[in-house]
Design a protein around this motif. Structure first.
Motif, PDB file in Angstrom:
ATOM      1  N   GLU A 100     -71.367 -40.892 -65.516  1.00  0.00           N
ATOM      2  CA  GLU A 100     -71.051 -42.315 -65.710  1.00  0.00           C
ATOM      3  C   GLU A 100     -70.677 -43.026 -64.419  1.00  0.00           C
ATOM      4  OE1 GLU A 100     -69.750 -39.801 -67.384  1.00  0.00           O
ATOM      5  OE2 GLU A 100     -70.791 -40.016 -69.317  1.00  0.00           O
ATOM      6  N   SER A 101     -70.466 -42.263 -63.343  1.00  0.00           N
ATOM      7  CA  SER A 101     -70.046 -42.864 -62.072  1.00  0.00           C
ATOM      8  C   SER A 101     -71.216 -43.333 -61.220  1.00  0.00           C
ATOM      9  CB  SER A 101     -69.223 -41.859 -61.261  1.00  0.00           C
ATOM     10  OG  SER A 101     -68.097 -41.415 -61.960  1.00  0.00           O
ATOM     11  N   ILE A 102     -72.449 -42.938 -61.579  1.00  0.00           N
ATOM     12  CA  ILE A 102     -73.569 -43.056 -60.645  1.00  0.00           C
ATOM     13  C   ILE A 102     -74.549 -44.161 -61.024  1.00  0.00           C
ATOM     14  CG2 ILE A 102     -75.492 -41.823 -59.574  1.00  0.00           C
ATOM     15  CD1 ILE A 102     -73.994 -39.210 -60.196  1.00  0.00           C
ATOM     16  N   VAL A 141     -84.632 -39.634 -64.657  1.00  0.00           N
ATOM     17  CA  VAL A 141     -83.375 -39.724 -63.917  1.00  0.00           C
ATOM     18  C   VAL A 141     -82.183 -40.034 -64.817  1.00  0.00           C
ATOM     19  CG1 VAL A 141     -82.216 -40.827 -61.944  1.00  0.00           C
ATOM     20  CG2 VAL A 141     -84.703 -40.595 -61.942  1.00  0.00           C
ATOM     21  N   LEU A 142     -82.403 -40.883 -65.820  1.00  0.00           N
ATOM     22  CA  LEU A 142     -81.289 -41.404 -66.632  1.00  0.00           C
ATOM     23  C   LEU A 142     -80.426 -40.355 -67.322  1.00  0.00           C
ATOM     24  CD1 LEU A 142     -82.850 -44.648 -68.126  1.00  0.00           C
ATOM     25  CD2 LEU A 142     -80.797 -44.491 -66.701  1.00  0.00           C
ATOM     26  N   PRO A 143     -80.952 -39.182 -67.700  1.00  0.00           N
ATOM     27  CA  PRO A 143     -80.045 -38.182 -68.284  1.00  0.00           C
ATOM     28  C   PRO A 143     -78.955 -37.714 -67.326  1.00  0.00           C
ATOM     29  CG  PRO A 143     -82.324 -37.664 -68.839  1.00  0.00           C
ATOM     30  CD  PRO A 143     -82.365 -38.759 -67.816  1.00  0.00           C
ATOM     31  N   PHE A 144     -79.091 -38.013 -66.018  1.00  0.00           N
ATOM     32  CA  PHE A 144     -78.176 -37.486 -65.020  1.00  0.00           C
ATOM     33  C   PHE A 144     -77.385 -38.561 -64.288  1.00  0.00           C
ATOM     34  CE2 PHE A 144     -82.068 -34.919 -65.362  1.00  0.00           C
ATOM     35  CZ  PHE A 144     -81.527 -33.803 -65.995  1.00  0.00           C
ATOM     36  N   ILE A 147     -78.488 -32.959 -59.354  1.00  0.00           N
ATOM     37  CA  ILE A 147     -77.865 -32.119 -60.380  1.00  0.00           C
ATOM     38  C   ILE A 147     -76.931 -31.088 -59.747  1.00  0.00           C
ATOM     39  CG2 ILE A 147     -78.349 -30.346 -62.124  1.00  0.00           C
ATOM     40  CD1 ILE A 147     -80.970 -31.942 -62.712  1.00  0.00           C
ATOM     41  N   LYS A 148     -77.421 -30.421 -58.708  1.00  0.00           N
ATOM     42  CA  LYS A 148     -76.588 -29.404 -58.046  1.00  0.00           C
ATOM     43  C   LYS A 148     -75.377 -30.041 -57.375  1.00  0.00           C
ATOM     44  CE  LYS A 148     -80.204 -27.658 -55.900  1.00  0.00           C
ATOM     45  NZ  LYS A 148     -81.059 -26.791 -55.029  1.00  0.00           N
ATOM     46  N   TRP A 149     -75.569 -31.205 -56.788  1.00  0.00           N
ATOM     47  CA  TRP A 149     -74.483 -31.929 -56.127  1.00  0.00           C
ATOM     48  C   TRP A 149     -73.416 -32.350 -57.136  1.00  0.00           C
ATOM     49  CZ3 TRP A 149     -73.946 -37.498 -56.528  1.00  0.00           C
ATOM     50  CH2 TRP A 149     -73.018 -38.053 -55.645  1.00  0.00           C
ATOM     51  N   LEU A 167     -76.510 -44.151 -55.367  1.00  0.00           N
ATOM     52  CA  LEU A 167     -77.261 -42.968 -54.943  1.00  0.00           C
ATOM     53  C   LEU A 167     -78.722 -43.341 -54.700  1.00  0.00           C
ATOM     54  CD1 LEU A 167     -76.813 -39.876 -54.621  1.00  0.00           C
ATOM     55  CD2 LEU A 167     -77.775 -39.630 -56.900  1.00  0.00           C
ATOM     56  N   SER A 168     -79.229 -42.958 -53.535  1.00  0.00           N
ATOM     57  CA  SER A 168     -80.628 -43.205 -53.195  1.00  0.00           C
ATOM     58  C   SER A 168     -81.473 -41.987 -53.549  1.00  0.00           C
ATOM     59  CB  SER A 168     -80.763 -43.505 -51.695  1.00  0.00           C
ATOM     60  OG  SER A 168     -82.116 -43.577 -51.322  1.00  0.00           O
ATOM     61  N   LEU A 169     -82.499 -42.205 -54.384  1.00  0.00           N
ATOM     62  CA  LEU A 169     -83.449 -41.156 -54.746  1.00  0.00           C
ATOM     63  C   LEU A 169     -84.849 -41.649 -54.404  1.00  0.00           C
ATOM     64  CD1 LEU A 169     -82.109 -40.152 -58.289  1.00  0.00           C
ATOM     65  CD2 LEU A 169     -81.802 -38.880 -56.160  1.00  0.00           C
TER      66      LEU A 169
END
Length: 461
Positions: free
Chosen positions: A76-78, A92-95, A65-67, A53-55
């Motif tokens: 765990e997938s990201i 970012v890490l909580p998500f 989060i909404k996505w 994922l690019s942020l």
């Protein structure tokens, strides 16, 4: 991280799930034998698969989060990357499962040394540039060619110049990228395309093969150093940022009014009809005298362009204190100062001035301010901001809650000895930045300026 067999990728870049940096990473992974596909909502991510994922902008955390909520995607997938992951992985890490710190151009899909780990400081990785033809598929088809990365300047508000040292792609590689592109429109991609040591040769080659350069970003310094390069362009976009000479010097962007008038004279000479500026309001110490100085500058420019129809398009943005810059301790603009708008509207000139827009919405400022300084303790607040639409309009409540959990101000001035959330993850020269900030404060105090924020700014209820 468990051994991964294949990857999916996604970004929040407008109407496309592609972005330039992510495409470079995907290319590297494919060269190392991995399968990489663009994610869509029909895919079910397996345990031996990961989603890249690019942020780029901090506010994209709310999109993430909404996505995730809409498509039931497990944290765990990201694996996330981008500037926000490099500068404040704590937000970012909580998500997500992992955050990559720095450039991932040559990541092999296995090496874990650049993943953020609390308490283990990681330096921001900077790669050599990868020659790559990239085609944008949003609205109009165009190709991108990155000719340089990083910035030679050190503006005190800007993350880009402090995180990324300047590097150029060689002319021979640039020509190969242009040859591989299939579109007539091509964006020569750089923070300052005129700064490239072989810029004239690049433009000459593009013209020779019948391609149109849609890149517009340049700096005042490069234009004034080589004004003859203006003949190779029709559009310009540059950062002036501060409204007065005082503010521009304060933030290490020492552009004088006389230099701006010199630029205008050159634009007239080369028959330009317009240019775009980036401007910031709410810089530390800003007051009404700066607004008047900007008004006077516009009047001087109008006299310069007399008899020469010209449009100045100004892209306004409120000041925001960004992690890992000398102004990370500064207070941020919150409410738009109505007096500024009056100052810029209550006079008439022939030069057309288009403000797009004149103000940054309060809800965006609060959302941006939260993710800029948030740590893991603020994860619940970030989540609620993403999913509860009414919360973003209550600025005072959000700031009070942030202060309770993090122990310092979300939008206000921060103490010199404050420990930021990113201090536990990223190895950066905080002492150097602090010395610069202390000199900025001394300058503001000796000049009788308000150190926290401009007078007209008031908190929302």
């Amino acid at each position: 991280m468990n051994q991964c067999k294949s990857f999916y990728s996604h970004s929040f870049s407008g109407d496309s799930n592609m972005c330039f940096g992510l495409e470079i990473v995907k290319s590297s992974l494919r060269q190392h034998g991995f399968s990489v596909e663009n994610w869509n909502d029909t895919f079910k991510i397996k345990e031996d698969e990961k989603l890249l994922l690019s942020l780029y902008w901090g506010e994209q955390i709310y999109d993430l989060i909404k996505w995730r909520k809409e498509y039931n995607i497990k944290r765990e997938s990201i694996i996330a990357g981008g500037i926000v992951c490099s500068t404040n992985p704590a937000s970012v890490l909580p998500f997500v499962d992992r955050c990559y710190i720095g450039d991932a151009d040559d990541w092999n899909g296995v090496d874990e040394t650049q993943f953020a780990e609390k308490g283990i400081l990681k330096s921001i990785k900077n790669c050599c540039l990868t020659p790559m033809a990239y085609e944008d598929l949003q609205k109009n088809r165009r190709s991108f060619c990155e000719i340089s990365r990083g910035c030679k300047n050190k503006c005190f508000f800007c993350q880009y110049s402090w995180l990324k040292p300047y590097r150029e792609l060689d002319y021979v590689d640039i020509v190969e990228v242009i040859k591989r592109s299939s579109t007539k429109s091509m964006r020569i991609y750089s923070a300052d395309k005129m700064a490239h040591s072989q810029y004239a040769e690049i433009k000459s080659y593009l013209k020779g093969v019948g391609k149109n350069d849609t890149g517009v970003d340049v700096t005042m310094k490069s234009i004034l150093k080589n004004p003859e390069l203006l003949r190779l362009n029709r559009r310009l976009r540059l950062g002036v940022e501060g409204m007065s000479e005082y503010l521009r010097t304060l933030i290490n962007k020492p552009i004088s009014d006389n230099q701006i008038i010199e630029l205008c004279e050159n634009l007239k000479r080369y028959e330009f009809k317009a240019m775009d500026w980036y401007m910031i309001y709410g810089l530390p110490g800003e007051n009404e005298s700066d607004w008047q100085a900007f008004k006077n500058l516009l009047i001087k420019m109008d006299k310069c362009f007399k008899g020469h129809p010209f449009l100045l398009a100004i892209h306004w943005n409120a000041f925001s204190a960004k992690p890992m810059t000398p102004l990370q301790w500064a207070g941020c603009a919150i409410d738009y100062p109505i007096e500024l708008g009056k100052t810029l509207r209550d006079f008439r000139i022939d030069m057309r001035v288009y403000h797009k827009p004149m103000m940054t919405g309060n809800s965006l400022l609060i959302r941006r301010g939260l993710v800029n300084r948030a740590g893991e303790k603020s994860a619940k607040l970030i989540y609620n901001m993403a999913v509860k639409s009414n919360l973003k309009n209550n600025a005072q409540f959000i700031q009070d809650e942030f202060r309770k959990v993090e122990g310092f101000e979300m939008m206000g001035l921060v103490a010199d000895d404050n420990q930021f959330p990113w201090d536990s993850y990223v190895d950066y020269d905080k002492d150097k930045l602090l010395k610069i900030w202390q000199k900025v404060k001394e300058n503001l105090i000796s000049s009788g300026r308000n150190i926290e924020h401009i007078k007209a700014v008031k908190l929302n209820g």
